[in-house]
Design an enzyme around this catalytic site. Structure first.
Site, PDB file in Angstrom:
ATOM      1  N   ASP A 298      39.607  36.975  33.334  1.00  0.00           N
ATOM      2  CA  ASP A 298      39.076  37.939  32.357  1.00  0.00           C
ATOM      3  C   ASP A 298      38.130  37.343  31.326  1.00  0.00           C
ATOM      4  OD1 ASP A 298      40.388  39.991  33.572  1.00  0.00           O
ATOM      5  OD2 ASP A 298      41.904  40.284  32.017  1.00  0.00           O
TER       6      ASP A 298
ATOM      7  N   PRO B 187      36.494  28.525  42.442  1.00  0.00           N
ATOM      8  CA  PRO B 187      36.294  28.608  43.888  1.00  0.00           C
ATOM      9  C   PRO B 187      36.614  30.010  44.381  1.00  0.00           C
ATOM     10  CG  PRO B 187      38.368  27.489  43.380  1.00  0.00           C
ATOM     11  CD  PRO B 187      37.668  27.723  42.073  1.00  0.00           C
ATOM     12  N   MET B 188      35.690  30.616  45.126  1.00  0.00           N
ATOM     13  CA  MET B 188      35.890  31.965  45.647  1.00  0.00           C
ATOM     14  C   MET B 188      35.375  32.034  47.084  1.00  0.00           C
ATOM     15  SD  MET B 188      34.742  34.284  42.344  1.00  0.00           S
ATOM     16  CE  MET B 188      33.343  33.232  41.902  1.00  0.00           C
TER      17      MET B 188
ATOM     18  N   GLY C 211      35.256  33.179  37.254  1.00  0.00           N
ATOM     19  CA  GLY C 211      35.139  33.564  38.649  1.00  0.00           C
ATOM     20  C   GLY C 211      34.319  34.825  38.816  1.00  0.00           C
ATOM     21  N   ARG C 212      34.993  35.951  39.038  1.00  0.00           N
ATOM     22  CA  ARG C 212      34.304  37.199  39.358  1.00  0.00           C
ATOM     23  C   ARG C 212      33.302  37.665  38.290  1.00  0.00           C
ATOM     24  NH1 ARG C 212      38.597  41.345  40.045  1.00  0.00           N
ATOM     25  NH2 ARG C 212      39.624  40.034  38.494  1.00  0.00           N
TER      26      ARG C 212
ATOM     27  N   CYS D  99      45.929  31.490  45.667  1.00  0.00           N
ATOM     28  CA  CYS D  99      45.322  32.628  46.373  1.00  0.00           C
ATOM     29  C   CYS D  99      46.387  33.672  46.699  1.00  0.00           C
ATOM     30  CB  CYS D  99      44.631  32.174  47.650  1.00  0.00           C
ATOM     31  SG  CYS D  99      43.851  33.553  48.542  1.00  0.00           S
TER      32      CYS D  99
ATOM     33  N   LYS E 165      45.091  24.549  41.346  1.00  0.00           N
ATOM     34  CA  LYS E 165      44.892  25.859  40.725  1.00  0.00           C
ATOM     35  C   LYS E 165      46.045  26.758  41.154  1.00  0.00           C
ATOM     36  CE  LYS E 165      41.328  29.381  39.921  1.00  0.00           C
ATOM     37  NZ  LYS E 165      41.909  30.655  40.407  1.00  0.00           N
TER      38      LYS E 165
ATOM     39  N   ASN F  46      41.837  30.537  33.178  1.00  0.00           N
ATOM     40  CA  ASN F  46      41.041  31.366  34.092  1.00  0.00           C
ATOM     41  C   ASN F  46      41.557  32.799  34.053  1.00  0.00           C
ATOM     42  OD1 ASN F  46      41.115  31.952  37.576  1.00  0.00           O
ATOM     43  ND2 ASN F  46      39.262  32.095  36.364  1.00  0.00           N
TER      44      ASN F  46
END
Length: 338
Positions: A206, A18-19, A228-229, A102, A141, A204
């Site tokens: 890298d 989730p982002m 994610g990214r 976050c 998370k 999660n």
């Protein structure tokens, strides 16, 4: 086989993290198209849900292609989070997720997200309140800890498990790291392999490609991988990882023409979702900035893409890219994520 509650997710599922301002409809669609197994919405504020803010409720709109899908919520007050969880449950996700990770100041200073890494009893109370409020499975998370000298993730995992959390995703950085520096998977592995831990652990941080995914999986034995990214501008990373796990072969990089075709598809979906051409283009700019790494002499075209105001302008630029770089591959190796 990994399960969350009665939800069977198969062998080594790949999760799209989730982002905020990233995991909206069009991007989720692209990642699902290329093999992501589990979707999350952008995270939503419990306070905004309690106040019935329409923009926040829109983030919870789900689609058939999403499933299985979770809505992630965050907040600082257990009572408000319980109410928000019930509201989110009404939107019809397969499970709910609590954001305890976050690191951004605007979230942490309200006592939410990674702030709970400084208050593990409060984290446990929050989790219990949400689990009790809904009938759906609830996951969470989090991060390794607050800083280099404060990494209580194992205790956090045990407390969350005791609170009824059905699975835990761990980002391999501390809050103070934000998204900088390498993710440390050693502690993720310690949590996964602690005999007291019985819930699935999702790793999660890298996971930049199939070789790294295999390395981290072998290092930790986690039950699932969350990306994610690295998926921004590269939604086919899920396809690449699955192919490597299945065959041991690394897929070649995509051709420029494949990348531009997918950019067009995602942009049209964004415009359709926003029901406004300019809004859809603005939504896409973060992705446009990541879609064409390492192309020689690309700087001016990249600037033009990020300044384009209409679909016609973007489409013309993509046609120019097709012509200029015809036959070339887009190399996503050694990319930076900042």
């Amino acid at each position: 086989m990994m399960k969350i509650g009665n939800l069977d997710l198969g062998e080594m599922p790949l999760f799209l993290a989730p982002m905020e301002d990233v995991t909206y409809k069009s991007f989720r669609y692209m990642c699902k198209k290329f093999g992501a197994d589990v979707m999350y919405t952008e995270f939503v504020s419990s306070d905004a849900l309690v106040r019935n803010v329409s923009k926040t409720r829109q983030k919870m709109t789900l689609f058939d292609f999403d499933r299985p899908v979770a809505i992630q919520i965050y907040g600082h007050d257990p009572e408000a989070m319980a109410v928000a969880a019930r509201v989110a449950e009404e939107a019809g996700p397969d499970f709910l997720d609590i954001n305890f990770g976050c690191p951004m100041k605007k979230i942490v200073r309200r006592g939410a997200g990674a702030a709970f890494l400084k208050d593990l009893p409060g984290m446990q109370r929050m989790a219990k309140a949400v689990v009790k409020a809904v009938t759906l499975p609830v996951t969470a998370k989090t991060r390794l800890g607050w800083d280099e000298n404060d990494k209580p993730v194992l205790e956090a995992a045990l407390r969350l498990q005791d609170a009824g959390i059905g699975a835990l995703a761990i980002h391999g950085r501390t809050r103070s790291q934000l998204y900088n520096g390498p993710a440390d998977w050693n502690l993720i592995g310690e949590v996964k392999n602690d005999p007291r831990i019985h819930i699935p652990i999702i790793g999660n941080g890298d996971i930049r490609g199939p070789l790294k995914a295999a390395e981290l999986l072998g290092q930790t034995g986690v039950d699932g991988l969350m990306i994610g990214r690295p998926a921004i501008g590269r939604p086919w990373i899920f396809r690449e990882i699955k192919h490597y796990f299945r065959t041991g072969e690394v897929l070649p990089p995509p051709a420029v023409e494949e990348v531009t075709a997918n950019v067009r598809e995602q942009l049209l979906l964004s415009i359709e979702w926003k029901e406004n051409e300019r809004s859809g283009i603005l939504e896409m700019r973060r992705h446009l900035a990541k879609y064409f790494p390492h192309l020689p002499g690309f700087r001016d075209l990249k600037i033009a893409l990020l300044r384009a105001e209409t679909y016609a302008m973007v489409n013309d630029l993509l046609t120019l890219i097709d012509e200029k770089y015809h036959g070339m591959k887009v190399d996503y190796s050694d990319i930076t994520l900042n």
